[in-house]
Design a protein around this motif. Structure first.
Motif, PDB file in Angstrom:
ATOM      1  N   VAL A 112      33.523  12.402 -14.735  1.00  0.00           N
ATOM      2  CA  VAL A 112      32.539  12.311 -13.693  1.00  0.00           C
ATOM      3  C   VAL A 112      32.991  11.628 -12.361  1.00  0.00           C
ATOM      4  CG1 VAL A 112      30.302  11.235 -13.128  1.00  0.00           C
ATOM      5  CG2 VAL A 112      30.955  12.050 -15.503  1.00  0.00           C
ATOM      6  N   VAL A 113      33.078  12.511 -11.288  1.00  0.00           N
ATOM      7  CA  VAL A 113      33.747  11.714 -10.164  1.00  0.00           C
ATOM      8  C   VAL A 113      32.566  11.260  -9.115  1.00  0.00           C
ATOM      9  CG1 VAL A 113      35.765  12.778 -10.251  1.00  0.00           C
ATOM     10  CG2 VAL A 113      34.144  14.157  -9.125  1.00  0.00           C
ATOM     11  N   ASP A 114      31.142  11.783  -9.089  1.00  0.00           N
ATOM     12  CA  ASP A 114      30.132  11.166  -8.583  1.00  0.00           C
ATOM     13  C   ASP A 114      28.814  11.359  -9.225  1.00  0.00           C
ATOM     14  OD1 ASP A 114      28.955  10.378  -5.958  1.00  0.00           O
ATOM     15  OD2 ASP A 114      28.146  12.803  -5.876  1.00  0.00           O
ATOM     16  N   VAL A 115      27.894  10.408  -9.023  1.00  0.00           N
ATOM     17  CA  VAL A 115      26.871  10.457  -9.639  1.00  0.00           C
ATOM     18  C   VAL A 115      25.581  10.082  -8.632  1.00  0.00           C
ATOM     19  CG1 VAL A 115      25.422   8.921 -11.089  1.00  0.00           C
ATOM     20  CG2 VAL A 115      27.656   9.185 -11.553  1.00  0.00           C
ATOM     21  N   SER A 116      24.376  10.868  -8.870  1.00  0.00           N
ATOM     22  CA  SER A 116      23.328  10.611  -8.134  1.00  0.00           C
ATOM     23  C   SER A 116      22.237  10.737  -9.126  1.00  0.00           C
ATOM     24  CB  SER A 116      23.140  11.857  -7.135  1.00  0.00           C
ATOM     25  OG  SER A 116      22.563  13.109  -7.686  1.00  0.00           O
ATOM     26  N   GLU A 117      20.853  10.535  -8.384  1.00  0.00           N
ATOM     27  CA  GLU A 117      19.843  10.290  -9.327  1.00  0.00           C
ATOM     28  C   GLU A 117      19.520  11.496 -10.400  1.00  0.00           C
ATOM     29  OE1 GLU A 117      15.931   9.187  -8.147  1.00  0.00           O
ATOM     30  OE2 GLU A 117      16.790   7.652  -6.676  1.00  0.00           O
ATOM     31  N   ASP A 118      19.967  12.821  -9.791  1.00  0.00           N
ATOM     32  CA  ASP A 118      19.494  14.025 -10.495  1.00  0.00           C
ATOM     33  C   ASP A 118      20.622  14.896 -10.796  1.00  0.00           C
ATOM     34  OD1 ASP A 118      19.664  14.862  -7.729  1.00  0.00           O
ATOM     35  OD2 ASP A 118      17.954  15.687  -7.608  1.00  0.00           O
ATOM     36  N   SER A 119      21.972  14.357 -10.570  1.00  0.00           N
ATOM     37  CA  SER A 119      22.943  15.236 -10.621  1.00  0.00           C
ATOM     38  C   SER A 119      24.187  14.571 -10.984  1.00  0.00           C
ATOM     39  CB  SER A 119      23.252  16.199  -9.362  1.00  0.00           C
ATOM     40  OG  SER A 119      23.933  15.337  -8.435  1.00  0.00           O
ATOM     41  N   LEU A 120      25.467  15.174 -11.585  1.00  0.00           N
ATOM     42  CA  LEU A 120      26.765  14.683 -11.651  1.00  0.00           C
ATOM     43  C   LEU A 120      27.745  15.693 -11.146  1.00  0.00           C
ATOM     44  CD1 LEU A 120      26.708  13.656 -15.562  1.00  0.00           C
ATOM     45  CD2 LEU A 120      26.563  11.981 -13.525  1.00  0.00           C
ATOM     46  N   THR A 121      28.828  14.988 -10.442  1.00  0.00           N
ATOM     47  CA  THR A 121      29.689  15.904  -9.881  1.00  0.00           C
ATOM     48  C   THR A 121      31.023  15.593 -10.924  1.00  0.00           C
ATOM     49  OG1 THR A 121      29.198  15.768  -7.726  1.00  0.00           O
ATOM     50  CG2 THR A 121      31.434  16.570  -8.046  1.00  0.00           C
ATOM     51  N   VAL A 122      31.607  16.789 -11.578  1.00  0.00           N
ATOM     52  CA  VAL A 122      32.542  16.683 -12.759  1.00  0.00           C
ATOM     53  C   VAL A 122      33.846  17.455 -12.279  1.00  0.00           C
ATOM     54  CG1 VAL A 122      33.014  17.248 -15.115  1.00  0.00           C
ATOM     55  CG2 VAL A 122      30.624  17.021 -14.238  1.00  0.00           C
ATOM     56  N   GLU A 123      34.923  16.602 -12.388  1.00  0.00           N
ATOM     57  CA  GLU A 123      36.343  17.207 -12.261  1.00  0.00           C
ATOM     58  C   GLU A 123      36.835  17.649 -13.666  1.00  0.00           C
ATOM     59  OE1 GLU A 123      39.552  15.233  -9.940  1.00  0.00           O
ATOM     60  OE2 GLU A 123      39.896  14.478 -12.252  1.00  0.00           O
ATOM     61  N   VAL A 124      37.292  19.122 -13.486  1.00  0.00           N
ATOM     62  CA  VAL A 124      38.085  19.572 -14.896  1.00  0.00           C
ATOM     63  C   VAL A 124      39.149  20.032 -14.621  1.00  0.00           C
ATOM     64  CG1 VAL A 124      37.481  21.119 -16.942  1.00  0.00           C
ATOM     65  CG2 VAL A 124      35.428  20.198 -15.322  1.00  0.00           C
ATOM     66  N   VAL A 125      40.110  19.726 -15.269  1.00  0.00           N
ATOM     67  CA  VAL A 125      41.507  20.188 -15.365  1.00  0.00           C
ATOM     68  C   VAL A 125      42.059  20.837 -16.376  1.00  0.00           C
ATOM     69  CG1 VAL A 125      44.146  19.738 -14.913  1.00  0.00           C
ATOM     70  CG2 VAL A 125      42.233  18.500 -13.715  1.00  0.00           C
ATOM     71  N   GLY A 126      42.362  21.945 -16.565  1.00  0.00           N
ATOM     72  CA  GLY A 126      42.764  22.611 -17.604  1.00  0.00           C
ATOM     73  C   GLY A 126      43.402  24.238 -17.342  1.00  0.00           C
ATOM     74  N   ASP A 127      43.490  24.987 -18.600  1.00  0.00           N
ATOM     75  CA  ASP A 127      43.786  26.424 -18.268  1.00  0.00           C
ATOM     76  C   ASP A 127      42.379  26.835 -17.998  1.00  0.00           C
ATOM     77  OD1 ASP A 127      42.331  27.373 -21.109  1.00  0.00           O
ATOM     78  OD2 ASP A 127      43.607  26.146 -21.890  1.00  0.00           O
ATOM     79  N   PRO A 128      42.539  28.352 -17.391  1.00  0.00           N
ATOM     80  CA  PRO A 128      41.484  29.070 -16.945  1.00  0.00           C
ATOM     81  C   PRO A 128      40.402  29.288 -18.136  1.00  0.00           C
ATOM     82  CG  PRO A 128      43.425  29.916 -16.113  1.00  0.00           C
ATOM     83  CD  PRO A 128      43.750  29.098 -17.168  1.00  0.00           C
ATOM     84  N   GLY A 129      40.564  29.272 -19.440  1.00  0.00           N
ATOM     85  CA  GLY A 129      39.763  29.434 -20.410  1.00  0.00           C
ATOM     86  C   GLY A 129      38.650  28.301 -20.329  1.00  0.00           C
ATOM     87  N   LYS A 130      39.282  27.113 -20.322  1.00  0.00           N
ATOM     88  CA  LYS A 130      38.692  26.114 -20.527  1.00  0.00           C
ATOM     89  C   LYS A 130      37.725  25.982 -19.367  1.00  0.00           C
ATOM     90  CE  LYS A 130      39.331  20.711 -20.404  1.00  0.00           C
ATOM     91  NZ  LYS A 130      40.523  19.672 -20.382  1.00  0.00           N
ATOM     92  N   MET A 131      38.059  26.449 -18.257  1.00  0.00           N
ATOM     93  CA  MET A 131      36.847  26.257 -17.253  1.00  0.00           C
ATOM     94  C   MET A 131      35.782  27.115 -17.571  1.00  0.00           C
ATOM     95  SD  MET A 131      38.666  24.407 -14.964  1.00  0.00           S
ATOM     96  CE  MET A 131      40.053  23.804 -15.642  1.00  0.00           C
ATOM     97  N   VAL A 132      36.161  28.490 -18.085  1.00  0.00           N
ATOM     98  CA  VAL A 132      34.912  29.256 -18.454  1.00  0.00           C
ATOM     99  C   VAL A 132      33.903  28.555 -19.324  1.00  0.00           C
ATOM    100  CG1 VAL A 132      34.315  31.397 -19.359  1.00  0.00           C
ATOM    101  CG2 VAL A 132      36.156  31.218 -17.795  1.00  0.00           C
ATOM    102  N   ALA A 133      34.821  27.976 -20.298  1.00  0.00           N
ATOM    103  CA  ALA A 133      33.919  27.469 -21.337  1.00  0.00           C
ATOM    104  C   ALA A 133      32.945  26.176 -21.049  1.00  0.00           C
ATOM    105  CB  ALA A 133      34.955  26.944 -22.470  1.00  0.00           C
ATOM    106  N   ILE A 134      33.562  25.365 -20.137  1.00  0.00           N
ATOM    107  CA  ILE A 134      32.374  24.252 -19.802  1.00  0.00           C
ATOM    108  C   ILE A 134      31.611  24.862 -18.727  1.00  0.00           C
ATOM    109  CG2 ILE A 134      34.051  23.369 -17.716  1.00  0.00           C
ATOM    110  CD1 ILE A 134      33.260  20.708 -18.526  1.00  0.00           C
ATOM    111  N   VAL A 135      31.639  25.833 -18.071  1.00  0.00           N
ATOM    112  CA  VAL A 135      30.528  26.462 -17.270  1.00  0.00           C
ATOM    113  C   VAL A 135      29.639  27.044 -18.364  1.00  0.00           C
ATOM    114  CG1 VAL A 135      30.171  28.229 -15.607  1.00  0.00           C
ATOM    115  CG2 VAL A 135      32.026  26.880 -14.999  1.00  0.00           C
ATOM    116  N   GLN A 136      29.969  27.547 -19.227  1.00  0.00           N
ATOM    117  CA  GLN A 136      28.963  28.192 -20.165  1.00  0.00           C
ATOM    118  C   GLN A 136      28.297  27.108 -20.887  1.00  0.00           C
ATOM    119  OE1 GLN A 136      31.454  30.475 -22.788  1.00  0.00           O
ATOM    120  NE2 GLN A 136      31.207  32.397 -21.749  1.00  0.00           N
ATOM    121  N   VAL A 137      28.715  26.139 -21.361  1.00  0.00           N
ATOM    122  CA  VAL A 137      28.104  24.868 -21.810  1.00  0.00           C
ATOM    123  C   VAL A 137      27.116  24.326 -21.081  1.00  0.00           C
ATOM    124  CG1 VAL A 137      28.578  22.522 -22.797  1.00  0.00           C
ATOM    125  CG2 VAL A 137      29.923  24.546 -23.729  1.00  0.00           C
TER     126      VAL A 137
END
Length: 172
Positions: A112-137
């Motif tokens: 988590v790289v930023d927090v507000s009352e109603d959202s989180l900004t998240v930094e993800v590093v990994g292979d392209p498959g990991k990107m798809v998986a976290i978006v789905q979740v």
């Protein structure tokens, strides 16, 4: 099929424009593009993901070599590689579901790289498959924005193909 192309170029103005123009003139799309300094001063590495069959990629490779500032072109699709991508994503997370969202983020070793009352900004590093998986979740919470760098890759000097090893582990 998607191919990963690694191109070493002289770090001069207009090189990327000439490469993009080559693809545009031939009607090819570049799905992902990442550019940055290489290991030698004055040289940049361009990593592209391009759809096409082997014949098309071979033709593009020949055309790339004709460009003045292009030093080396490699189709590293079938070569054992380390591949990474960076993604920032802003997801809805209020006081009712924040703990659940953070728990899921931790499973993916994201930060988590930023927090507000109603959202989180998240930094993800990994292979392209990991990107798809976290978006789905995280989709069920509502994703507000996504920004991705595009894939970068280097060949593995060890020659170990981790995709092959993963397939062996799944059979055990």
């Amino acid at each position: 099929m998607k191919h990963t192309i690694s191109v070493l170029v002289e770090d001069e103005a207009g090189v990327l424009t000439r490469i993009a123009g080559l693809f545009a003139r031939r009607g090819f799309n570049i799905e992902s593009l990442a550019v940055g300094p290489a290991e030698q001063v004055g040289i940049s590495r361009i990593t592209m993901v391009v759809p096409g069959d082997d014949r098309v990629i071979e033709q593009l490779t020949k055309q790339l070599y004709k460009l003045v500032n292009v030093l080396k072109v490699q189709d590293i699709t079938e070569t054992p590689c380390v591949e990474r991508e960076l993604m920032l994503l802003k997801v809805n997370a209020n006081s009712n579901n924040r703990a659940e969202v953070v728990g899921l983020i931790q499973i993916f070793r994201a930060r988590v790289v930023d927090v507000s009352e109603d959202s989180l900004t998240v930094e993800v590093v990994g292979d392209p498959g990991k990107m798809v998986a976290i978006v789905q979740v995280l989709n069920r919470f509502g994703i507000r924005e996504i920004s991705r760098t595009g894939k970068i890759a280097l060949t593995r000097e060890s020659g170990v193909n981790t995709e092959y090893l993963k397939s062996l582990e799944s059979k055990v």
